[in-house]
Design a protein around this motif. Structure first.
Motif, PDB file in Angstrom:
ATOM      1  N   VAL A 188     -37.892  25.574  -8.175  1.00 46.39           N
ATOM      2  CA  VAL A 188     -37.124  25.715  -6.938  1.00 46.39           C
ATOM      3  C   VAL A 188     -35.684  25.249  -7.154  1.00 46.39           C
ATOM      4  O   VAL A 188     -34.722  25.900  -6.726  1.00 46.39           O
ATOM      5  CB  VAL A 188     -37.783  24.926  -5.789  1.00 46.39           C
ATOM      6  CG1 VAL A 188     -36.868  24.892  -4.555  1.00 46.39           C
ATOM      7  CG2 VAL A 188     -39.129  25.548  -5.416  1.00 46.39           C
ATOM      8  N   THR A 189     -35.528  24.143  -7.858  1.00 38.24           N
ATOM      9  CA  THR A 189     -34.192  23.633  -8.159  1.00 38.24           C
ATOM     10  C   THR A 189     -33.417  24.611  -9.027  1.00 38.24           C
ATOM     11  O   THR A 189     -32.223  24.876  -8.782  1.00 38.24           O
ATOM     12  CB  THR A 189     -34.290  22.269  -8.864  1.00 38.24           C
ATOM     13  OG1 THR A 189     -34.858  21.318  -7.959  1.00 38.24           O
ATOM     14  CG2 THR A 189     -32.921  21.779  -9.311  1.00 38.24           C
ATOM     15  N   THR A 190     -34.061  25.169 -10.030  1.00 32.34           N
ATOM     16  CA  THR A 190     -33.405  26.116 -10.930  1.00 32.34           C
ATOM     17  C   THR A 190     -32.908  27.347 -10.179  1.00 32.34           C
ATOM     18  O   THR A 190     -31.797  27.826 -10.413  1.00 32.34           O
ATOM     19  CB  THR A 190     -34.374  26.542 -12.042  1.00 32.34           C
ATOM     20  OG1 THR A 190     -34.780  25.393 -12.787  1.00 32.34           O
ATOM     21  CG2 THR A 190     -33.709  27.541 -12.982  1.00 32.34           C
ATOM     22  N   LEU A 191     -33.714  27.836  -9.252  1.00 31.23           N
ATOM     23  CA  LEU A 191     -33.376  29.062  -8.541  1.00 31.23           C
ATOM     24  C   LEU A 191     -32.434  28.839  -7.360  1.00 31.23           C
ATOM     25  O   LEU A 191     -31.554  29.665  -7.089  1.00 31.23           O
ATOM     26  CB  LEU A 191     -34.649  29.738  -8.030  1.00 31.23           C
ATOM     27  CG  LEU A 191     -35.511  30.442  -9.083  1.00 31.23           C
ATOM     28  CD1 LEU A 191     -36.880  30.774  -8.511  1.00 31.23           C
ATOM     29  CD2 LEU A 191     -34.821  31.714  -9.568  1.00 31.23           C
ATOM     30  N   HIS A 243     -32.161  38.950  -9.174  1.00 36.08           N
ATOM     31  CA  HIS A 243     -33.013  39.792  -8.326  1.00 36.08           C
ATOM     32  C   HIS A 243     -34.206  38.998  -7.802  1.00 36.08           C
ATOM     33  O   HIS A 243     -34.582  39.110  -6.632  1.00 36.08           O
ATOM     34  CB  HIS A 243     -33.500  41.011  -9.108  1.00 36.08           C
ATOM     35  CG  HIS A 243     -34.369  41.926  -8.310  1.00 36.08           C
ATOM     36  ND1 HIS A 243     -33.873  42.726  -7.301  1.00 36.08           N
ATOM     37  CD2 HIS A 243     -35.715  42.142  -8.342  1.00 36.08           C
ATOM     38  CE1 HIS A 243     -34.869  43.405  -6.760  1.00 36.08           C
ATOM     39  NE2 HIS A 243     -35.999  43.068  -7.365  1.00 36.08           N
ATOM     40  N   LEU A 244     -34.808  38.191  -8.666  1.00 37.18           N
ATOM     41  CA  LEU A 244     -35.946  37.374  -8.241  1.00 37.18           C
ATOM     42  C   LEU A 244     -35.530  36.395  -7.154  1.00 37.18           C
ATOM     43  O   LEU A 244     -36.249  36.216  -6.154  1.00 37.18           O
ATOM     44  CB  LEU A 244     -36.527  36.622  -9.439  1.00 37.18           C
ATOM     45  CG  LEU A 244     -37.660  35.635  -9.125  1.00 37.18           C
ATOM     46  CD1 LEU A 244     -38.857  36.373  -8.532  1.00 37.18           C
ATOM     47  CD2 LEU A 244     -38.059  34.869 -10.378  1.00 37.18           C
ATOM     48  N   ARG A 245     -34.380  35.772  -7.323  1.00 36.68           N
ATOM     49  CA  ARG A 245     -33.886  34.811  -6.334  1.00 36.68           C
ATOM     50  C   ARG A 245     -33.715  35.486  -4.977  1.00 36.68           C
ATOM     51  O   ARG A 245     -34.148  34.952  -3.942  1.00 36.68           O
ATOM     52  CB  ARG A 245     -32.560  34.220  -6.808  1.00 36.68           C
ATOM     53  CG  ARG A 245     -31.963  33.156  -5.893  1.00 36.68           C
ATOM     54  CD  ARG A 245     -30.656  32.665  -6.510  1.00 36.68           C
ATOM     55  NE  ARG A 245     -30.102  31.546  -5.770  1.00 36.68           N
ATOM     56  CZ  ARG A 245     -29.304  31.679  -4.702  1.00 36.68           C
ATOM     57  NH1 ARG A 245     -29.001  32.880  -4.244  1.00 36.68           N
ATOM     58  NH2 ARG A 245     -28.832  30.602  -4.092  1.00 36.68           N
ATOM     59  N   LEU A 285     -37.152  36.342  -3.465  1.00 38.04           N
ATOM     60  CA  LEU A 285     -37.853  35.166  -2.962  1.00 38.04           C
ATOM     61  C   LEU A 285     -37.228  34.642  -1.670  1.00 38.04           C
ATOM     62  O   LEU A 285     -37.936  34.175  -0.772  1.00 38.04           O
ATOM     63  CB  LEU A 285     -37.871  34.069  -4.025  1.00 38.04           C
ATOM     64  CG  LEU A 285     -38.757  34.336  -5.245  1.00 38.04           C
ATOM     65  CD1 LEU A 285     -38.643  33.203  -6.247  1.00 38.04           C
ATOM     66  CD2 LEU A 285     -40.205  34.546  -4.828  1.00 38.04           C
ATOM     67  N   LEU A 286     -35.911  34.730  -1.560  1.00 35.92           N
ATOM     68  CA  LEU A 286     -35.258  34.324  -0.313  1.00 35.92           C
ATOM     69  C   LEU A 286     -35.734  35.197   0.845  1.00 35.92           C
ATOM     70  O   LEU A 286     -36.023  34.694   1.938  1.00 35.92           O
ATOM     71  CB  LEU A 286     -33.739  34.405  -0.448  1.00 35.92           C
ATOM     72  CG  LEU A 286     -33.029  33.186  -1.025  1.00 35.92           C
ATOM     73  CD1 LEU A 286     -31.550  33.479  -1.193  1.00 35.92           C
ATOM     74  CD2 LEU A 286     -33.232  31.965  -0.148  1.00 35.92           C
ATOM     75  N   ARG A 287     -35.803  36.512   0.627  1.00 35.63           N
ATOM     76  CA  ARG A 287     -36.287  37.410   1.685  1.00 35.63           C
ATOM     77  C   ARG A 287     -37.721  37.070   2.077  1.00 35.63           C
ATOM     78  O   ARG A 287     -38.084  37.120   3.261  1.00 35.63           O
ATOM     79  CB  ARG A 287     -36.218  38.868   1.213  1.00 35.63           C
ATOM     80  CG  ARG A 287     -34.804  39.444   1.152  1.00 35.63           C
ATOM     81  CD  ARG A 287     -34.830  40.952   1.026  1.00 35.63           C
ATOM     82  NE  ARG A 287     -35.496  41.389  -0.199  1.00 35.63           N
ATOM     83  CZ  ARG A 287     -34.894  41.550  -1.365  1.00 35.63           C
ATOM     84  NH1 ARG A 287     -33.587  41.308  -1.477  1.00 35.63           N
ATOM     85  NH2 ARG A 287     -35.563  41.964  -2.422  1.00 35.63           N
ATOM     86  N   LEU A 288     -38.532  36.735   1.097  1.00 38.23           N
ATOM     87  CA  LEU A 288     -39.939  36.422   1.375  1.00 38.23           C
ATOM     88  C   LEU A 288     -40.117  35.038   1.990  1.00 38.23           C
ATOM     89  O   LEU A 288     -41.111  34.782   2.674  1.00 38.23           O
ATOM     90  CB  LEU A 288     -40.750  36.520   0.073  1.00 38.23           C
ATOM     91  CG  LEU A 288     -40.863  37.919  -0.534  1.00 38.23           C
ATOM     92  CD1 LEU A 288     -41.525  37.850  -1.904  1.00 38.23           C
ATOM     93  CD2 LEU A 288     -41.637  38.848   0.387  1.00 38.23           C
TER      94      LEU A 288
END
Length: 213
Positions: free
Chosen positions: A48-51, A5-7, A10-13
């Motif tokens: 950033v790499t993890t997500l 959900h966080l990923r 964050l993509l939308r933002l």
């Protein structure tokens, strides 16, 4: 909040940050500053790499999210016919136009090593916009005409978008002119093989001009 959900959030933002930061890991890192409960500083590069993946994989993820938002944008704006739908999609490019040549080159770049390029995303991009234009205008074509119309629209849009990269001011008129000669375009580009060859040549030129290769 789950990682998935966080990923997605964050993509939308991150998409609205592209005009400022480009299709970069920096845009993804700064997305946390726009959360309802914002972080005090951008994400670390490790986060950033993890997500989103290592190196350019994260950038490709952001490009994909921006392309998805472009199709959503087509659904959100009232249009009159498929030409209007394609105009709306071209306008969506304008705030990020300075970043698009590099982004499109990155989309078709191989995951490792040097070319040959993977042109499937380029073909899918044009085809998905053509299909979306038909959906939002409630196209009722069936059988061979369903296929032919989408190939024709994809070819028109691909040509107009390539033109837009080098001459944004004349792109709307260029798109208009393609529809004025749509019957000719349909006759010439109705075959999938010809459409694929056109996309291939166009996007190879984009990749070459970007300086990535």
């Amino acid at each position: 909040m789950s990682g998935v959900h966080l990923r997605a959030q964050l993509l939308r933002l991150a998409v609205p940050l592209v005009p400022q930061h480009g299709f970069t890991r920096t845009a993804l890192a700064h997305a946390v500053l726009a959360l309802p409960e914002p972080h005090s500083e951008p994400l670390s590069d490790i986060a950033v790499t993890t997500l989103f993946g290592e190196g350019d994989a994260a950038r490709k993820t952001l490009i994909g999210a921006w392309l998805d938002e472009g199709r959503s944008h087509m659904r959100s704006v009232p249009v009159d016919g498929v030409k209007g739908a394609l105009f709306v999609r071209l306008e969506y490019n304008l705030p990020v136009l300075e970043h698009l040549t590099e982004a499109f080159a990155l989309v078709v770049s191989p995951r490792h090593g040097v070319p040959p390029l993977d042109l499937r995303p380029a073909i899918q991009h044009a085809a998905s916009i053509a299909d979306e234009a038909c959906r939002v205008t409630k196209d009722t074509s069936i059988g061979p005409s369903w296929y032919t119309k989408r190939v024709t629209l994809a070819s028109i849009y691909a040509a107009a978008e390539l033109h837009q990269l080098t001459s944004p001011q004349t792109a709307p008129a260029f798109l208009d002119s393609l529809f004025d000669s749509a019957s000719h375009v349909q006759n010439v580009l109705s075959e999938a093989e010809i459409f694929t060859q056109y996309i291939s040549k166009s996007w190879k030129a984009i990749a070459k001009s970007s300086g990535i290769f």
